[in-house]
Design a protein around this motif. Structure first.
Motif, PDB file in Angstrom:
ATOM      1  N   ASP A   7       3.995 -16.700  -0.841  1.00 55.86           N
ATOM      2  CA  ASP A   7       3.749 -17.829   0.055  1.00 55.86           C
ATOM      3  C   ASP A   7       4.471 -19.078  -0.441  1.00 55.86           C
ATOM      4  N   LEU A   8       4.479 -19.262  -1.743  1.00 57.84           N
ATOM      5  CA  LEU A   8       5.192 -20.405  -2.319  1.00 57.84           C
ATOM      6  C   LEU A   8       6.696 -20.265  -2.109  1.00 57.84           C
ATOM      7  N   LEU A   9       7.222 -19.070  -2.250  1.00 60.51           N
ATOM      8  CA  LEU A   9       8.660 -18.864  -2.019  1.00 60.51           C
ATOM      9  C   LEU A   9       9.050 -19.295  -0.609  1.00 60.51           C
ATOM     10  N   ARG A  10       8.286 -18.880   0.364  1.00 63.57           N
ATOM     11  CA  ARG A  10       8.563 -19.234   1.760  1.00 63.57           C
ATOM     12  C   ARG A  10       8.431 -20.745   1.969  1.00 63.57           C
ATOM     13  N   ARG A  11       7.374 -21.323   1.423  1.00 62.29           N
ATOM     14  CA  ARG A  11       7.141 -22.762   1.584  1.00 62.29           C
ATOM     15  C   ARG A  11       8.265 -23.584   0.961  1.00 62.29           C
ATOM     16  N   LEU A  12       8.712 -23.197  -0.230  1.00 61.10           N
ATOM     17  CA  LEU A  12       9.801 -23.922  -0.890  1.00 61.10           C
ATOM     18  C   LEU A  12      11.100 -23.826  -0.088  1.00 61.10           C
ATOM     19  N   ARG A  13      11.361 -22.649   0.456  1.00 65.69           N
ATOM     20  CA  ARG A  13      12.572 -22.486   1.268  1.00 65.69           C
ATOM     21  C   ARG A  13      12.512 -23.391   2.486  1.00 65.69           C
ATOM     22  N   ARG A  14      11.379 -23.409   3.157  1.00 62.38           N
ATOM     23  CA  ARG A  14      11.236 -24.234   4.359  1.00 62.38           C
ATOM     24  C   ARG A  14      11.271 -25.724   4.028  1.00 62.38           C
ATOM     25  N   GLN A  15      10.619 -26.126   2.939  1.00 64.58           N
ATOM     26  CA  GLN A  15      10.630 -27.534   2.531  1.00 64.58           C
ATOM     27  C   GLN A  15      12.037 -28.018   2.234  1.00 64.58           C
ATOM     28  N   ASN A  16      12.870 -27.120   1.755  1.00 63.53           N
ATOM     29  CA  ASN A  16      14.259 -27.452   1.448  1.00 63.53           C
ATOM     30  C   ASN A  16      15.181 -27.201   2.632  1.00 63.53           C
ATOM     31  N   ARG A  17      14.572 -26.900   3.783  1.00 72.32           N
ATOM     32  CA  ARG A  17      15.299 -26.711   5.045  1.00 72.32           C
ATOM     33  C   ARG A  17      16.423 -25.680   4.934  1.00 72.32           C
ATOM     34  N   THR A  33      17.159  -9.139   2.842  1.00 71.02           N
ATOM     35  CA  THR A  33      16.574  -9.018   1.502  1.00 71.02           C
ATOM     36  C   THR A  33      15.671 -10.210   1.213  1.00 71.02           C
ATOM     37  N   ILE A  34      16.107 -11.407   1.569  1.00 62.39           N
ATOM     38  CA  ILE A  34      15.275 -12.601   1.363  1.00 62.39           C
ATOM     39  C   ILE A  34      13.971 -12.467   2.145  1.00 62.39           C
ATOM     40  N   TRP A  35      14.075 -12.009   3.394  1.00 62.34           N
ATOM     41  CA  TRP A  35      12.888 -11.801   4.217  1.00 62.34           C
ATOM     42  C   TRP A  35      11.942 -10.802   3.549  1.00 62.34           C
ATOM     43  N   ARG A  36      12.497  -9.728   3.002  1.00 63.63           N
ATOM     44  CA  ARG A  36      11.673  -8.712   2.332  1.00 63.63           C
ATOM     45  C   ARG A  36      10.987  -9.276   1.080  1.00 63.63           C
ATOM     46  N   TYR A  37      11.665 -10.164   0.362  1.00 63.04           N
ATOM     47  CA  TYR A  37      11.008 -10.838  -0.773  1.00 63.04           C
ATOM     48  C   TYR A  37       9.820 -11.639  -0.277  1.00 63.04           C
ATOM     49  N   GLU A  38      10.034 -12.425   0.786  1.00 57.10           N
ATOM     50  CA  GLU A  38       8.983 -13.306   1.296  1.00 57.10           C
ATOM     51  C   GLU A  38       7.818 -12.536   1.917  1.00 57.10           C
ATOM     52  N   GLU A  39       8.068 -11.333   2.371  1.00 58.49           N
ATOM     53  CA  GLU A  39       7.013 -10.499   2.938  1.00 58.49           C
ATOM     54  C   GLU A  39       6.316  -9.659   1.864  1.00 58.49           C
ATOM     55  N   GLN A  57      13.963 -26.388  -8.660  1.00 61.89           N
ATOM     56  CA  GLN A  57      13.586 -27.205  -9.813  1.00 61.89           C
ATOM     57  C   GLN A  57      12.106 -27.036 -10.166  1.00 61.89           C
ATOM     58  N   VAL A  58      11.722 -25.768 -10.272  1.00 64.44           N
ATOM     59  CA  VAL A  58      10.365 -25.414 -10.682  1.00 64.44           C
ATOM     60  C   VAL A  58      10.457 -24.415 -11.829  1.00 64.44           C
ATOM     61  N   SER A  59       9.370 -24.218 -12.523  1.00 59.94           N
ATOM     62  CA  SER A  59       9.370 -23.243 -13.615  1.00 59.94           C
ATOM     63  C   SER A  59       9.155 -21.841 -13.060  1.00 59.94           C
ATOM     64  N   ILE A  60       9.570 -20.871 -13.835  1.00 63.78           N
ATOM     65  CA  ILE A  60       9.328 -19.475 -13.486  1.00 63.78           C
ATOM     66  C   ILE A  60       7.827 -19.241 -13.358  1.00 63.78           C
ATOM     67  N   ASP A  61       7.057 -19.803 -14.269  1.00 58.41           N
ATOM     68  CA  ASP A  61       5.602 -19.625 -14.238  1.00 58.41           C
ATOM     69  C   ASP A  61       4.990 -20.136 -12.945  1.00 58.41           C
ATOM     70  N   SER A  62       5.523 -21.216 -12.391  1.00 61.72           N
ATOM     71  CA  SER A  62       4.965 -21.756 -11.150  1.00 61.72           C
ATOM     72  C   SER A  62       5.223 -20.828  -9.961  1.00 61.72           C
ATOM     73  N   LEU A  63       6.196 -19.968 -10.064  1.00 67.80           N
ATOM     74  CA  LEU A  63       6.496 -19.015  -8.987  1.00 67.80           C
ATOM     75  C   LEU A  63       5.638 -17.756  -9.084  1.00 67.80           C
ATOM     76  N   ARG A  64       4.956 -17.592 -10.204  1.00 67.24           N
ATOM     77  CA  ARG A  64       4.099 -16.420 -10.385  1.00 67.24           C
ATOM     78  C   ARG A  64       2.738 -16.689  -9.780  1.00 67.24           C
ATOM     79  N   LYS A  65       2.038 -15.590  -9.475  1.00 71.55           N
ATOM     80  CA  LYS A  65       0.677 -15.708  -8.926  1.00 71.55           C
ATOM     81  C   LYS A  65      -0.277 -16.221  -9.955  1.00 71.55           C
TER      82      LYS A  65
END
Length: 65
Positions: A7-17, A33-39, A57-65
């Motif tokens: 969910d964060l991956l999708r949100r970050l992509r959208r926030q960055n337009r 492939t990007i869609w499959r990651y987000e799903e 500009q986020v940490s790897i840890d912030s992208l983890r659940k």
């Protein structure tokens, strides 16, 4: 098992337009492939994870659940 916050991956992509296609070009993947990651269908490889963290500009840890 996907340990990435998809969910964060999708949100970050959208926030960055960024479209799926545009993000795919940045991380050297196609838009499907990007869609499959987000799903949560595909696990995000480590090299792509590092590229995403750098891009957003986020940490790897912030992208983890």
């Amino acid at each position: 098992m996907n340990l990435i916050n998809i969910d964060l991956l999708r949100r970050l992509r959208r926030q960055n337009r960024l479209s799926l296609t545009a993000l795919g070009r940045i991380v050297d993947r196609n838009k499907s492939t990007i869609w499959r990651y987000e799903e949560g269908i595909l696990v995000v490889p480590t090299d792509v994870l590092f590229k995403l963290a750098d891009l957003y500009q986020v940490s790897i840890d912030s992208l983890r659940k």
